[in-house]
Scaffold this active site. Structure first.
Site, PDB file in Angstrom:
ATOM      1  N   TYR A   1     -24.901  18.850  21.933  1.00 49.94           N
ATOM      2  CA  TYR A   1     -26.366  18.973  22.183  1.00 49.94           C
ATOM      3  C   TYR A   1     -27.170  17.672  21.951  1.00 49.94           C
ATOM      4  CZ  TYR A   1     -25.206  24.011  22.871  1.00 49.94           C
ATOM      5  OH  TYR A   1     -24.965  25.101  23.107  1.00 49.94           O
TER       6      TYR A   1
ATOM      7  N   HIS B   1     -26.288  23.917  30.923  1.00 49.13           N
ATOM      8  CA  HIS B   1     -27.253  24.868  31.238  1.00 49.13           C
ATOM      9  C   HIS B   1     -28.617  24.389  31.846  1.00 49.13           C
ATOM     10  CE1 HIS B   1     -25.058  28.434  28.943  1.00 49.13           C
ATOM     11  NE2 HIS B   1     -24.444  27.335  28.656  1.00 49.13           N
TER      12      HIS B   1
END
Lengths: 187, 352
Positions: free
Chosen positions: B326, B60
């Site tokens: 992440y 992303h």
């Protein structure tokens, strides 16, 4: 006043309790960042409260150490071993205080809530700053490796004293009944 | 002689114990476990596919920062003790983005957009969520996600994924059926503001009595003018959002869907039937945006396991994997921003 031949009983208790906690902590930390499985979350949930517990015990232990003299090392111990013992002991104290503070500080700098257990939340000890986070996170990693290597050296040195030199140094940290010296009783 | 042998044995015991300890640490830490799926290997795959873009998120990567607030209406307060569900405002820092590791991807290259939010609760708690404009995830496990990313690696000759490799992956993973049926008819939208963003993973709401209810949530847009994106323009999404925000704030309803007994709670690849009970918990209002290289979303890791009291993660294995991966991506890009020794240097967008 005679130099004691063993560590203070409370110091021995703290030593062995914290030995288990710190070794577990090192393996938990290394394992939780090396898996994407559910173990990541479970280990992380143990890592944070365990780290704070180690920090509190390390403060208590340092206070005890400064108040009670430890037994002296054997007189015939080579100078380099004497220096290595002193340096590594203070390094262990420094790291067992620094690593929890670095972990707490890096979470604060990363903007994460510092949650222990289900609901207890600690305050941030540093302002939110991603650059500071990166430095602290890497310091946490490399100093944890240093703590692991210092632990391996410390364990090996303890066994060297106990198995090879048999000079009472290991016994001074073991439970009292293993003490070699005869107990001097009063009157 | 026996004394010498005893000596040697004791030295061997000490050395052996040290070696076993180091080896155990190496195994647990992944260095001696080359087949374990680590966060590093997962994130490396994204770097392999999209190239190294220092300073950017590894997935992303292309997006914009937004901010606003959530206006709770109190309707979900009976199901969760989280302060965000009480009546009132909670400030929000968010981010819209495209999936994939390329920060220069064309907006029309993928039919999926994402919305990430961090709610700062008045009691100091946080709720972070990363949602996608798709109803279901292709796979159920981190391992399958890794294999999908590997299968999608661009062919150096064409710059595009090898269709045969992707087809082989999907054939070997029947759990992707629901996603494939959806993506076949999905078109890249012209706007971030007209998309519905789904949590996809399930969570538990925890009420004041400690009772847990499995839920999925979605941000349902109030804007109704959805349409396909313009052809030949790689960067229309940020401009569209800017134009909309110049006219007024953009709004979404937070819709919470409750699982019925027997619904799959731990499998993001399986949608729930559409007749499940829902509760609208309030309105998300987005009233400003900023570029992602200077906006407040830049330094936030939208780890979906950062949850306030009153919301708990499900056992969906993708949640732990997202958290772990992440964190690794966050460390890489913040280390690059901080110019740590050994980290690649970010390149300003203008000089590229």
């Amino acid at each position: 006043m005679n130099t004691p031949t063993t560590f203070h009983p409370l110091a021995r208790l703290l030593h062995w309790a914290m030995a288990g906690m710190i070794v577990a902590m090192l393996f938990i930390g290394a394992g939780m960042v090396a898996t994407v499985s559910e173990r990541h979350s479970g280990l992380l949930a143990i890592h944070k409260p365990l780290g704070i517990a180690i920090l509190l015990l390390a403060i208590a232990r340092l206070a005890l150490r400064l108040r009670h003299r430890p037994p002296s090392l054997p007189a015939d111990l080579p100078l380099w071993q004497r220096l290595a013992a002193t340096a590594s002991h203070w390094l262990l104290y420094a790291l067992m205080l620094a690593l929890p503070l670095l972990g707490w500080g890096m979470l604060s700098a990363g903007g994460y809530p510092v949650i222990l257990g289900d609901t207890m939340r600690l305050p941030a000890i540093l302002p939110e700053n991603a650059l500071l986070f990166a430095w602290l996170r890497e310091a946490h990693r490399y100093l944890a490796w240093l703590l692991f290597l210092t632990f391996v050296a410390h364990m090996s040195a303890g066994l060297y004293h106990g198995l090879v030199r048999r000079d009472g140094v290991l016994a001074s940290m073991l439970p009292s009944r293993r003490r070699r010296e005869p107990v001097v009783t009063d009157g | 002689m026996t004394i010498r042998f005893g000596h040697a044995a004791r030295w061997a015991l000490i050395g052996g114990l040290a070696c076993v300890t180091v080896a155990a640490f190496g195994y647990v830490g992944g260095w001696l476990a080359p087949h374990r799926l680590t966060p590093q290997r997962l994130v490396d795959t994204f770097e392999d596919n999209a190239g190294l873009h220092p300073g950017y998120r590894r997935n992303h990567a292309k997006g914009v920062c937004v901010a606003g607030w959530f206006e709770g209406n109190g309707a979900a307060g009976a199901y969760s003790t989280a302060a965000v569900f009480a009546r009132g405002r909670t400030p929000v820092v968010g981010r819209f983005a495209l999936p994939g590791g390329n920060p220069y991807a064309a907006d029309g290259s993928v039919p999926i957009r994402s919305m990430a939010l961090r709610f700062n609760l008045p009691d100091g708690g946080q709720w972070r969520t990363g949602m996608n404009a798709m109803p279901v995830f292709p796979v159920s496990t981190p391992q399958a996600f890794y294999e999908q990313a590997r299968a999608a690696r661009p062919d150096p000759a064409t710059g595009k994924p090898d269709p045969a490799r992707l087809a082989a992956f999907f054939a070997a993973h029947p759990e992707t059926a629901a996603f494939r049926a959806w993506v076949k008819q999905a078109r890249p939208s012209a706007s971030y503001a007209t998309e519905r963003y789904d949590s996809i993973n399930a969570f538990y709401l925890v009420d004041a009595q400690g009772q847990q209810r499995a839920v999925r949530w979605a941000m349902v847009p109030q804007a109704a003018d959805a349409g396909p994106g313009p052809a030949g323009d790689p960067d229309y999404l940020a401009r569209d959002l800017q134009q909309r925000l110049a006219v007024g704030p953009q709004r979404w309803n937070l819709r919470i869907t409750f699982a019925a007994p027997g619904d799959p709670v731990d499998d993001a690849a399986r949608p729930w039937p559409s007749d499940r009970r829902t509760v609208d918990a309030g309105t998300l209002v987005i009233d400003r945006m900023q570029p992602q290289d200077s906006g407040p979303c830049r330094d936030i890791n939208y780890d979906p396991t950062v949850l306030p009291e009153g919301i708990a993660p499900s056992a969906d294995p993708l949640l732990a994997a997202r958290s772990a991966a992440y964190a690794d991506s966050y460390l890489r890009r913040t280390a690059e921003e901080a110019h740590l020794p050994g980290a690649a240097r970010p390149v300003p967008e203008a000089t590229r």
